[in-house]
Scaffold this motif. Structure first.
Motif, PDB file in Angstrom:
ATOM      1  N   PRO A 121       0.728  -1.185  -0.030  1.00 26.54           N
ATOM      2  CA  PRO A 121       0.101  -0.020  -0.085  1.00 26.54           C
ATOM      3  C   PRO A 121       0.825   1.233   0.017  1.00 26.54           C
ATOM      4  O   PRO A 121       0.426   2.243  -0.042  1.00 26.54           O
ATOM      5  N   GLY A 122       2.273   1.234  -0.062  1.00 28.39           N
ATOM      6  CA  GLY A 122       2.694   2.497  -0.098  1.00 28.39           C
ATOM      7  C   GLY A 122       3.047   3.258   1.337  1.00 28.39           C
ATOM      8  O   GLY A 122       2.476   2.658   2.258  1.00 28.39           O
ATOM      9  N   GLU A 123       4.051   4.180   1.073  1.00 29.61           N
ATOM     10  CA  GLU A 123       4.240   4.595   2.663  1.00 29.61           C
ATOM     11  C   GLU A 123       4.050   6.456   1.969  1.00 29.61           C
ATOM     12  O   GLU A 123       4.632   6.837   1.279  1.00 29.61           O
ATOM     13  N   PRO A 124       3.378   7.148   3.002  1.00 28.10           N
ATOM     14  CA  PRO A 124       3.204   8.704   2.459  1.00 28.10           C
ATOM     15  C   PRO A 124       4.833   9.326   2.571  1.00 28.10           C
ATOM     16  O   PRO A 124       4.814  10.408   1.997  1.00 28.10           O
ATOM     17  N   ASP A 125       5.707   8.922   3.426  1.00 29.26           N
ATOM     18  CA  ASP A 125       6.967   9.369   3.419  1.00 29.26           C
ATOM     19  C   ASP A 125       8.027   8.688   3.048  1.00 29.26           C
ATOM     20  O   ASP A 125       9.106   8.869   3.439  1.00 29.26           O
ATOM     21  N   GLY A 126       7.743   7.787   2.337  1.00 32.38           N
ATOM     22  CA  GLY A 126       8.472   6.705   1.683  1.00 32.38           C
ATOM     23  C   GLY A 126       9.341   7.127   0.752  1.00 32.38           C
ATOM     24  O   GLY A 126       9.649   8.388   0.228  1.00 32.38           O
ATOM     25  N   ALA A 133       2.445   4.880  -4.696  1.00 35.61           N
ATOM     26  CA  ALA A 133       1.615   3.640  -4.378  1.00 35.61           C
ATOM     27  C   ALA A 133       0.826   4.138  -3.129  1.00 35.61           C
ATOM     28  O   ALA A 133      -0.433   3.807  -3.231  1.00 35.61           O
ATOM     29  N   HIS A 134       1.184   5.024  -2.026  1.00 29.34           N
ATOM     30  CA  HIS A 134       0.238   5.598  -1.092  1.00 29.34           C
ATOM     31  C   HIS A 134      -0.731   6.563  -1.731  1.00 29.34           C
ATOM     32  O   HIS A 134      -1.917   6.467  -1.238  1.00 29.34           O
ATOM     33  N   LEU A 135      -0.564   7.326  -2.797  1.00 30.15           N
ATOM     34  CA  LEU A 135      -1.240   8.279  -3.487  1.00 30.15           C
ATOM     35  C   LEU A 135      -2.324   7.509  -3.977  1.00 30.15           C
ATOM     36  O   LEU A 135      -3.532   7.666  -3.837  1.00 30.15           O
ATOM     37  N   ILE A 136      -2.199   6.257  -4.729  1.00 28.34           N
ATOM     38  CA  ILE A 136      -3.078   5.650  -5.344  1.00 28.34           C
ATOM     39  C   ILE A 136      -3.944   4.695  -4.506  1.00 28.34           C
ATOM     40  O   ILE A 136      -5.126   4.611  -4.493  1.00 28.34           O
ATOM     41  N   GLY A 137      -3.115   3.965  -3.597  1.00 29.58           N
ATOM     42  CA  GLY A 137      -3.730   2.577  -2.720  1.00 29.58           C
ATOM     43  C   GLY A 137      -4.641   3.440  -1.712  1.00 29.58           C
ATOM     44  O   GLY A 137      -5.663   2.801  -1.278  1.00 29.58           O
ATOM     45  N   GLY A 139      -5.173   6.914  -1.280  1.00 22.36           N
ATOM     46  CA  GLY A 139      -5.989   8.302  -1.521  1.00 22.36           C
ATOM     47  C   GLY A 139      -6.923   8.182  -2.691  1.00 22.36           C
ATOM     48  O   GLY A 139      -8.012   8.704  -2.453  1.00 22.36           O
ATOM     49  N   LEU A 140      -6.761   7.261  -3.564  1.00 19.45           N
ATOM     50  CA  LEU A 140      -7.837   7.097  -4.736  1.00 19.45           C
ATOM     51  C   LEU A 140      -8.506   5.939  -4.643  1.00 19.45           C
ATOM     52  O   LEU A 140      -9.799   5.951  -4.763  1.00 19.45           O
ATOM     53  N   LEU A 141      -7.836   4.744  -4.444  1.00 14.95           N
ATOM     54  CA  LEU A 141      -8.507   3.483  -4.220  1.00 14.95           C
ATOM     55  C   LEU A 141      -9.990   3.734  -3.305  1.00 14.95           C
ATOM     56  O   LEU A 141     -10.992   2.894  -3.683  1.00 14.95           O
ATOM     57  N   PRO A 142      -9.744   4.041  -1.929  1.00 16.39           N
ATOM     58  CA  PRO A 142     -10.775   4.165  -1.216  1.00 16.39           C
ATOM     59  C   PRO A 142     -12.187   4.879  -1.881  1.00 16.39           C
ATOM     60  O   PRO A 142     -13.295   4.869  -1.410  1.00 16.39           O
ATOM     61  N   ARG A 143     -11.750   5.728  -2.660  1.00 17.66           N
ATOM     62  CA  ARG A 143     -13.153   6.804  -3.483  1.00 17.66           C
ATOM     63  C   ARG A 143     -13.820   5.666  -4.555  1.00 17.66           C
ATOM     64  O   ARG A 143     -14.807   6.425  -4.884  1.00 17.66           O
ATOM     65  N   VAL A 144     -13.361   4.667  -5.014  1.00 17.30           N
ATOM     66  CA  VAL A 144     -13.900   4.329  -6.246  1.00 17.30           C
ATOM     67  C   VAL A 144     -14.698   2.776  -6.131  1.00 17.30           C
ATOM     68  O   VAL A 144     -14.439   2.116  -5.120  1.00 17.30           O
ATOM     69  N   ASP A 145     -15.281   2.400  -7.180  1.00 18.51           N
ATOM     70  CA  ASP A 145     -16.014   1.274  -7.203  1.00 18.51           C
ATOM     71  C   ASP A 145     -15.390   0.179  -8.067  1.00 18.51           C
ATOM     72  O   ASP A 145     -15.809  -0.990  -7.767  1.00 18.51           O
ATOM     73  N   VAL A 146     -14.656   0.588  -9.066  1.00 26.05           N
ATOM     74  CA  VAL A 146     -13.911  -0.251 -10.083  1.00 26.05           C
ATOM     75  C   VAL A 146     -12.669   0.343 -10.335  1.00 26.05           C
ATOM     76  O   VAL A 146     -12.510   1.579 -10.527  1.00 26.05           O
ATOM     77  N   VAL A 147     -11.638  -0.571 -10.391  1.00 32.12           N
ATOM     78  CA  VAL A 147     -10.567  -0.356 -10.653  1.00 32.12           C
ATOM     79  C   VAL A 147      -9.858  -1.151 -11.881  1.00 32.12           C
ATOM     80  O   VAL A 147     -10.177  -2.225 -12.057  1.00 32.12           O
ATOM     81  N   ILE A 148      -9.337  -0.291 -12.898  1.00 33.09           N
ATOM     82  CA  ILE A 148      -8.868  -1.099 -14.180  1.00 33.09           C
ATOM     83  C   ILE A 148      -7.460  -0.612 -14.430  1.00 33.09           C
ATOM     84  O   ILE A 148      -7.225   0.562 -14.427  1.00 33.09           O
TER      85      ILE A 148
END
Length: 351
Positions: A121-126, A133-137, A139-148
């Motif tokens: 899932p990444g690290e915000p300070d990594g 990975a943190h930005l997508i995993g 920040g974005l992933l929890p907002r969505v219903d489908v990932v492609i």
């Protein structure tokens, strides 16, 4: 955990996107880094958000590996072509997720050697890759219903053009994955074990209980026009099927393509004995073509020894019956390189 209940990272570094707004927004994720090039600055990760308000939210990601190009082209087209009038809900487009790797045309980031699809899932300070990975995993992933997640074989391999599906994680999500693969109707659907790569976006999506789909669209570090055309048509159908696009405007995505007969996908599977691996180094000569059906015991490749001119090449055979689904591209190999992956047919899912 579903997209509706998963917590969104509060430390998300994102500029130019207001999630409460409708319309087209172009912004970027801020990846903090300082070296000889990025001196106390940021590496921008371009993001487009196209929204009409209520409806499903679909995240499309490409450029996870910088030498995989079909997905990048498709998402650039979406960002230029679609308007909020085409959308019922929200599309989030990330066409060059590992932007440093995309800029260099390499599989992994030249800044930190990070493989984004092994970093969730990444690290915000990594590291920079960990921050993406943190930005997508987170920040974005929890907002969505489908990932492609759009991949290709990259510079090191070529794949049959396929949807690449992790099994599971639940019977309900697996049923939706099967339906999505049929809707996209790529020539093949390649099924792999659950959580095949624990640090991948597919595993992160499965762990979050979100419908997560991936592709492998050709490869070889270039763009195949036929593969791209079939993927363009299939992606339009898939997005219309999710409900995020109105049916008729989905045709906009295929406006450059001639009418195509969309055949049913062929279901194949990676198993423990799929990989044909060399135990010697030298020059790899494939003995089968991509998509060719081979039998167990049939030679699929040989390796010629560089420094022993009188030594016959060593042959390597398939261990299972199936389709030559992945073939290595670079000719020079070392011990441990996979030469060919042979994927058996999945008779229980064939249409």
């Amino acid at each position: 955990m579903t997209a509706a209940t998963a917590p969104v990272a509060t430390d998300l570094q994102l500029a130019g996107i207001d999630w409460s707004r409708s319309g087209l927004q172009l912004g970027y994720g801020r990846v903090r880094h300082s070296d000889n090039v990025y001196d106390g600055s940021v590496i921008p990760i371009p993001i487009a958000v196209i929204s009409s308000g209520d409806g499903p939210t679909v995240l499309l990601v490409a450029g996870t590996h910088g030498d995989e190009y079909e997905g990048q082209i498709l998402l650039h087209e979406l960002a230029r072509t679609l308007t909020p009038d085409h959308v019922r809900g929200t599309l989030i487009l990330v066409p060059s997720a590992n932007h440093a790797a995309v800029s260099a045309g390499t599989r992994v980031s030249p800044i930190d050697n990070g493989n984004l699809n092994r970093s969730y899932p990444g690290e915000p300070d990594g590291s920079p890759t960990g921050q993406v990975a943190h930005l997508i995993g987170r920040g974005l992933l929890p907002r969505v219903d489908v990932v492609i997640d759009l991949h290709s074989g990259g510079s090191n391999s070529t794949y049959v053009s396929c949807m690449f599906l992790y099994r599971g994680p639940t019977p309900a999500l697996w049923t939706r994955k099967v339906a999505a693969a049929r809707a996209m109707a790529l020539p093949y659907t390649l099924v792999v074990p659950p959580r095949l790569e624990p640090g991948s976006l597919s595993t992160a999506g499965d762990d979050a209980g979100i419908l997560t789909l991936s592709t492998e669209l050709g490869g070889g570090g270039t763009v195949d026009r036929s593969v791209l055309g079939r993927a363009r048509t299939g992606l339009a159908a898939l997005l219309a099927g999710t409900g995020v696009l109105y049916s008729d405007p989905a045709k906009v995505l295929a406006h450059q393509e001639p009418e195509r007969v969309r055949s049913q996908t062929v279901w194949i599977e990676l198993v423990d004995d799929s990989a044909v691996t060399t135990n010697v180094g030298g020059l790899f000569e494939p003995l089968v073509d991509l998509g060719q059906f081979v039998r167990a015991g049939e030679p699929v490749g040989k390796v010629h020894f560089l420094d022993e001119l009188d030594r016959p090449p060593r042959e390597f055979a398939a261990a299972v019956d199936g389709v030559a689904a992945i073939i290595r591209r670079p000719t020079l190999v070392r011990p441990g390189c996979h030469l060919v992956h042979v994927a058996p047919l999945l008779a229980d899912i064939q249409d």
